[in-house]
Design an enzyme around this catalytic site. Structure first.
Site: not given
Length: 288
Positions: A34, A100-101, A229, A258
């Site tokens: 994202w 991530s997402m 992160d 991240h």
């Protein structure tokens, strides 16, 4: 550009997912974070293809050059879209890699569709197992943190994305893990996302509980997370994954942010290649 049809929107229009399909060999499907697009995987697309894999990356609805319907910004829909990608390309024995997402898509697909066509899965800087702090998830993040993100997006999305990019890559006064050009490229990529989808999907990845989905995963599983992160801290995500996927192999990249897919691209590429080939990840990790 190439597109995969992922159903229709509320007005009967086709929902089209922009994708890229390179190489031959074992299929690897890369699912972006994202609010980017499949283009974030630039260095992984090249490295994996050069090692003899078939590499597919697609952009979820609402982002990049994919369709931007108002509805469908939820993980059941995202998982169904992933199924459309695997089914229409007739992929078998797939390695799914969710960043991530995108880790949420991997988890929900495995739970919702029984892991069909999948040989193994990898979670990189993933939002799983459950980010939101609740009475039964006390290790999560306070809702106020996510509310402030939404406020920032509504007030000035472009300024928010500029600051977000710096946190994403761990850029600060004493740390410059990526170039200014990379920051500019990242912001431009994220600005293409639909504003509504950006906000609605943020609610989805911050509030969706993937714990039950994770318990259904029986295939080989790799979890990679950056030790520094600050956006999705390892202590609430990567470090907790083995509670729900006991056989998962967790590797922390010390000092990594991240968005480790660029500053730590060489290590990530080697680990993903080793994983797809069925090798010993720890031996790769021990070299760092």
């Amino acid at each position: 550009m190439s597109f995969i049809k992922a159903g229709r929107d509320a007005h009967g229009n086709d929902v089209l997912l922009d994708y890229i399909d390179h190489g031959q060999g074992k299929p690897v499907v890369l699912i972006h974070g994202w609010p980017a697009s499949y283009k974030m995987w630039e260095y992984q697309l090249t490295a994996l293809t050069e090692r003899g894999f078939r590499v597919i990356a697609y952009t979820r609805r609402g982002f990049g050059n994919s369709s931007k319907p108002y509805e469908g910004n939820d993980y059941d829909t995202y998982a169904d879209d992933l199924k459309a990608v695997l089914d229409q390309l007739d992929l078998q024995d797939v390695t799914l890699v969710g960043f991530s997402m995108g880790g949420g898509e991997v988890a929900r697909y495995m739970g919702r569709h029984g892991g069909a066509r999948v040989r193994q899965v990898a979670f990189v800087s993933s939002v799983t197992p459950f980010l939101l702090k609740t009475t039964d998830n006390p290790e999560g993040v306070d809702r106020e943190t996510f509310d402030k993100m939404i406020e920032g997006l509504k007030k000035d999305r472009f300024s928010f994305l500029q600051d977000f990019g710096k946190d994403f890559y761990g850029t600060g006064l004493l740390s410059n893990p990526v170039s200014d050009a990379t920051l500019t490229w990242t912001q431009a990529m994220c600005e293409v996302a639909d504003p509504h989808a950006t906000i609605a999907s943020a609610r989805a990845w911050s509030e969706t509980d993937f714990r039950q989905d994770l318990t259904t995963i029986k295939v080989p599983t790799l979890v990679i997370h950056g030790g520094d992160d600050t956006l999705v801290p390892a202590k609430v995500s990567g470090e907790r994954m083995t509670r729900y996927v006991p056989h998962a192999e967790f590797i922390e990249y010390a000092g990594a942010p991240h968005g480790l897919f660029i500053p730590d691209k060489d290590r990530l590429n080697r680990d993903l290649i080793t994983f797809v080939q069925g090798g010993d990840i720890q031996k790769t990790a021990d070299r760092y």
